[in-house]
Design an enzyme around this catalytic site. Structure first.
Site, PDB file in Angstrom:
ATOM      1  N   GLU A   1       0.755  -1.129   0.010  1.00 21.10           N
ATOM      2  CA  GLU A   1      -0.100   0.097   0.229  1.00 21.10           C
ATOM      3  C   GLU A   1       1.003   1.438  -0.088  1.00 21.10           C
ATOM      4  O   GLU A   1       1.700   1.413   0.907  1.00 21.10           O
ATOM      5  CB  GLU A   1      -0.938  -0.102   1.119  1.00 21.10           C
ATOM      6  CG  GLU A   1      -1.925  -1.015   1.331  1.00 21.10           C
ATOM      7  CD  GLU A   1      -2.696  -0.841   2.709  1.00 21.10           C
ATOM      8  OE1 GLU A   1      -3.774  -1.665   2.691  1.00 21.10           O
ATOM      9  OE2 GLU A   1      -2.407  -0.079   3.570  1.00 21.10           O
ATOM     10  N   CYS A   2       0.485   2.224  -0.874  1.00 23.42           N
ATOM     11  CA  CYS A   2       1.106   3.222  -0.950  1.00 23.42           C
ATOM     12  C   CYS A   2       2.774   3.333  -0.793  1.00 23.42           C
ATOM     13  O   CYS A   2       3.438   2.957  -1.782  1.00 23.42           O
ATOM     14  CB  CYS A   2       0.581   4.436   0.182  1.00 23.42           C
ATOM     15  SG  CYS A   2       0.834   6.051  -0.307  1.00 23.42           S
TER      16      CYS A   2
END
Length: 432
Positions: A319-320
């Site tokens: 994620e990210c």
């Protein structure tokens, strides 16, 4: 079992008024007075909850009518009200900003609002601001904290302007403030004297104890029973990256993994720790990899281990920031290029303006999983997305989701408790 807790939603007219500072100071002050304090954060956020956890010495969970959901938010509030003497909910942005807003949350659970006003450039006008905040919705206004007051005389002028609304506390202009950077406050682990700062703020908070004691304890309406989570990850070990570069992690995400039956282990790419040998899946949450480009580039054991895990088909959810370190390179704010793990073709570049912000949902084979996005970087890649998130509430196209073998990567931060079955699918290498 208690008869309830004093419950307050701490709100303001906008960001920058001092909501987090006041909430942290109040939590630390009340805790030192022997009160059991439970703090929540309204809306998607990772950094403010870390500060509030440091202040209250207790886990800080998220409340949000869309991402967390009405009933799950009610369950968390009801549990807190039975376990604590005080429940504080820090709002997000201005009281009425967003859909859903902090005011929507306050009305949904009949939470009285504690308005934080930056009084540094006003006096009697504070009354007009607070009355407008109360009446626009309307909301139930419990009182006001005047932040950055210059003197006792200044505080008296503010108090007189509030009419029938009590001035519960004041906080003077602060010589030392909680430090900030591009995504918000600096995380507590990077502030050497964070506890000293929080203690100073608690000492400086002038709390009207008579007005505080006049606040009535309450309990939220009875919540529906919590649904049991099927043990879809029973017997599996999920390795989570956790250090200063990978620190954006909802406590509810870890709770959900454990409720699914998974065993959670931790490792630090910054310390050049490899993926644990017993891992059945890897979760790389977001954080600040852009601040640690050199250390991550030199972490040869970590990079080799994540490449080997991918080659062996181990499910990886990134994620990210977790996705950023899997690109071929990462360019920081100074324009320096750092080689990364190279599982995703292309490069990540930091930029001065916001690249993504807001609540979003991701469709999976187990239904929609909700979450949000917040980043200042962009990924330049020839890889075609396999899916896109959907922005809430507009329904517009959101963040790209990429798949390469067993890797699922996106700027999207998932709130696992919104759909535990979807989490199980993603950590078993499935999406659609």
């Amino acid at each position: 079992m208690t008869a309830g807790a004093r419950m307050l939603l701490v709100a303001a007219i906008a960001s920058g008024q001092g909501k987090t500072t006041v909430t942290a100071a109040l939590a630390r002050r009340l805790r030192r007075m022997g009160q059991r304090v439970h703090v929540f954060k309204c809306g998607p956020d990772f950094i403010d909850p870390m500060v509030l956890e440091q202040a209250s010495r207790a886990k800080v969970h998220t409340l949000d009518l869309w991402m967390v959901g009405l009933e799950q938010s009610r369950q968390r509030l009801a549990r807190a009200a039975r376990e604590a003497d005080v429940v504080l909910v820090e709002g997000v942005m201005g009281l009425y900003d967003g859909d859903p807003s902090a005011a929507d949350l306050a009305r949904a659970f009949d939470l009285p609002v504690l308005a934080v006003i930056d009084a540094s450039a006003m006096a009697q006008t504070a009354g007009a601001v607070v009355l407008g905040l109360r009446d626009y919705g309307p909301v139930r206004m419990a009182g006001v904290v005047a932040n950055r007051v210059a003197s006792e005389g200044h505080a008296r002028m503010v108090a007189a302007s509030l009419r029938d609304i009590p001035l519960l506390a004041t906080l003077p202009k602060q010589a030392r403030r909680l430090p900030e950077r591009h995504l918000g406050l600096v995380v507590p682990g990077e502030v050497a004297d964070i506890d000293a700062i929080l203690d100073e703020l608690a000492d400086q908070l002038q709390l009207d104890e008579a007005q505080w004691n006049a606040l009535a304890p309450q309990l939220p309406d009875e919540a529906l029973p919590e649904e049991a989570v099927a043990p879809l990850l029973a017997g599996l070990t999920v390795a989570i990256a956790r250090d200063a570069a990978f620190c954006f992690l909802y406590p509810a995400n870890v709770d959900t993994l454990e409720a699914l039956g998974a065993r959670v282990t931790w490792f630090s790419p910054l310390a050049d720790e490899p993926v644990p040998e017993d891992a059945d899946a890897v979760y790389l949450p977001g954080g600040y990899p852009e601040l640690h480009g050199e250390a991550l580039a030199l972490a040869a054991r970590w990079q080799e281990s994540i490449r080997a895990a991918h080659a062996s088909g181990l499910p990886i959810l990134a994620e990210c920031g977790g996705m950023m370190v899997l690109a071929e390179s990462l360019a920081d704010k100074e324009g320096r290029d750092w080689p990364m793990a190279g599982l995703l073709p292309g490069r990540v570049l930091m930029q001065p303006r916001l690249a993504g912000l807001g609540s979003q949902g991701l469709a999976t084979n187990a239904g929609q999983m909700r979450g949000h996005t917040f980043h200042y970087s962009r990924l330049e890649t020839p890889l075609a997305p396999v899916a896109w998130t959907v922005k809430h509430p507009s329904g517009a196209q959101g963040e790209a989701v990429y798949r390469i073998g067993s890797l699922t990567a996106s700027y999207f931060h998932a709130f696992f408790a919104s759909n535990p079955a979807a989490v199980a699918s993603l950590l078993q290498g499935e999406l659609e």
